[in-house]
Motif scaffolding. Structure first.
Motif, PDB file in Angstrom:
ATOM      1  N   ALA A 246       0.939  -1.287   0.076  1.00 59.34           N
ATOM      2  CA  ALA A 246       0.195   0.136  -0.209  1.00 59.34           C
ATOM      3  C   ALA A 246       0.764   0.832  -0.139  1.00 59.34           C
ATOM      4  N   ASP A 247       2.446   1.249   0.539  1.00 59.81           N
ATOM      5  CA  ASP A 247       2.804   1.501   0.283  1.00 59.81           C
ATOM      6  C   ASP A 247       3.210   2.410  -1.135  1.00 59.81           C
ATOM      7  N   PRO A 248       3.359   4.020  -1.490  1.00 59.42           N
ATOM      8  CA  PRO A 248       3.214   4.527  -2.778  1.00 59.42           C
ATOM      9  C   PRO A 248       5.326   3.780  -3.705  1.00 59.42           C
ATOM     10  N   HIS A 249       6.133   3.829  -2.770  1.00 62.37           N
ATOM     11  CA  HIS A 249       6.909   3.291  -2.809  1.00 62.37           C
ATOM     12  C   HIS A 249       7.515   1.969  -3.039  1.00 62.37           C
TER      13      HIS A 249
ATOM     14  N   ALA B 212      -8.160   4.038  -1.577  1.00 64.61           N
ATOM     15  CA  ALA B 212      -6.486   4.632  -2.128  1.00 64.61           C
ATOM     16  C   ALA B 212      -5.211   3.531  -2.084  1.00 64.61           C
ATOM     17  N   ASP B 213      -5.638   2.885  -0.947  1.00 65.40           N
ATOM     18  CA  ASP B 213      -4.577   1.673  -0.120  1.00 65.40           C
ATOM     19  C   ASP B 213      -5.388   0.677  -1.379  1.00 65.40           C
TER      20      ASP B 213
ATOM     21  N   ARG C   2      -4.082   0.568  -4.633  1.00 68.45           N
ATOM     22  CA  ARG C   2      -2.518   0.550  -4.965  1.00 68.45           C
ATOM     23  C   ARG C   2      -2.233  -0.855  -4.952  1.00 68.45           C
ATOM     24  N   VAL C   3      -2.904  -1.975  -3.606  1.00 65.15           N
ATOM     25  CA  VAL C   3      -2.336  -3.285  -3.538  1.00 65.15           C
ATOM     26  C   VAL C   3      -2.587  -4.262  -4.455  1.00 65.15           C
TER      27      VAL C   3
ATOM     28  N   THR D 256      -1.768  -1.148  -8.711  1.00 66.41           N
ATOM     29  CA  THR D 256      -0.855  -0.689  -9.650  1.00 66.41           C
ATOM     30  C   THR D 256       0.154  -1.722  -8.855  1.00 66.41           C
ATOM     31  N   ALA D 257       0.356  -1.730  -7.568  1.00 73.00           N
ATOM     32  CA  ALA D 257       1.672  -3.252  -7.249  1.00 73.00           C
ATOM     33  C   ALA D 257       1.879  -4.213  -7.881  1.00 73.00           C
TER      34      ALA D 257
ATOM     35  N   GLU E 191       2.919  -2.740 -11.531  1.00 68.58           N
ATOM     36  CA  GLU E 191       4.139  -2.633 -11.571  1.00 68.58           C
ATOM     37  C   GLU E 191       5.316  -3.847 -10.738  1.00 68.58           C
TER      38      GLU E 191
ATOM     39  N   SER F  44     -11.051  -4.708 -10.174  1.00 71.33           N
ATOM     40  CA  SER F  44      -9.801  -5.077  -9.649  1.00 71.33           C
ATOM     41  C   SER F  44      -8.973  -6.510 -10.029  1.00 71.33           C
TER      42      SER F  44
END
Length: 270
Positions: A65-68, A108-109, A112-113, A116-117, A120, A159
């Protein structure tokens, strides 16, 4: 391949389908990298796999969940000289309740999980697979990605539908070069998922034939990606459900989804 053993990276490896993937791949003589947020569970699983199968098991605690988070995870792999041959994008969870009743950072978290993650990670790792002429990517999607969305858990089916289409495109882009990509689509699976979402009491009412064991899901997933299947729905019952919804008119399918989702989705936050 020049390495003695392939290396598998499994996200969400601390429980459920993720830990079942780790056990199954270690049993096939894969070294493994285990990542999730719960270090104690990852360390216990790593010790188990080293002891039972004699493989190298690396624990990299990470919060996707961390963008980085993905960048940090891949940097940790590079620091250790670890080249990933199998990527299992398994990390995920559900957000119960109606869409507007959850704060935006919660959504948003989640995105990302679950979106996005994994995207990526595939982007960062697939070039190495292509260069080496070997790789496997399993994106753990869901039967939910094949049927109409439900009230409650608003972003979950969306998702998973994304992961299915993404996997199909990625599979087509890598045909014939030794890199296989598969969206694995289980239905109800025995795991902690429903405890975390607070729907255990609801789903416990579902009949037993609708459920699968995590190790059965994983076995089908490994076989499917090795065959080169871009999408695989696990279990005969789930494949029947997918086929029935595909044949239904959209309006009828949505009405049925609305009726059935009350049985297993938490639609209103308390």
């Amino acid at each position: 391949m020049t390495k003695a053993r392939p290396l598998s990276l499994i996200t969400g490896a601390s429980a459920g389908i993720g830990s079942a993937f780790a056990r199954a791949l270690a049993a096939r003589a894969h070294d493994v990298v285990l990542t999730a947020r719960r270090t104690d569970r990852l360390e216990a699983l790593a010790d188990e796999l080293r002891g039972q199968h004699g493989v190298n098991a690396t624990v990299l605690t990470n919060d996707l969940a961390d963008p980085h988070g993905v960048e940090q995870l891949c940097a940790a792999l590079d620091e250790r000289g670890l080249q990933v041959d199998w990527l299992v994008n398994n990390a995920g969870y559900g957000v119960p309740g109606r869409f507007d009743q959850n704060d935006w950072p919660v959504h948003a978290d989640f995105l990302r999980v679950l979106v996005t993650a994994p995207t990526e990670l595939a982007w960062r790792l697939i070039s190495g697979m292509r260069e080496r002429g070997y790789g496997r990517i399993v994106n753990v999607a869901s039967l939910a990605g094949h049927v109409p969305g439900s009230a409650g858990h608003t972003l979950y089916a969306a998702s998973k539908a994304y992961m299915i289409k993404f996997s199909q495109s990625l599979a087509l882009e890598n045909l014939g070069i030794g890199v296989n990509v598969c969206a694995l689509c289980p239905g109800f699976t025995y795991s902690e998922f429903h405890d975390v979402t607070g729907t255990r009491a609801l789903v416990s009412k579902m009949p037993g034939f609708m459920w699968q064991r995590a190790d059965d899901v994983v076995r089908e997933g490994i076989d499917a990606v090795e065959r080169g299947d871009a999408v695989h729905v696990t279990g005969r019952f789930n494949r029947t459900v997918k086929s029935l919804f595909k044949l239904m008119p959209d309006r009828m399918a949505l009405r049925m989804s609305a009726k059935q989702s009350k049985r297993y989705r938490a639609q209103d936050a308390e």
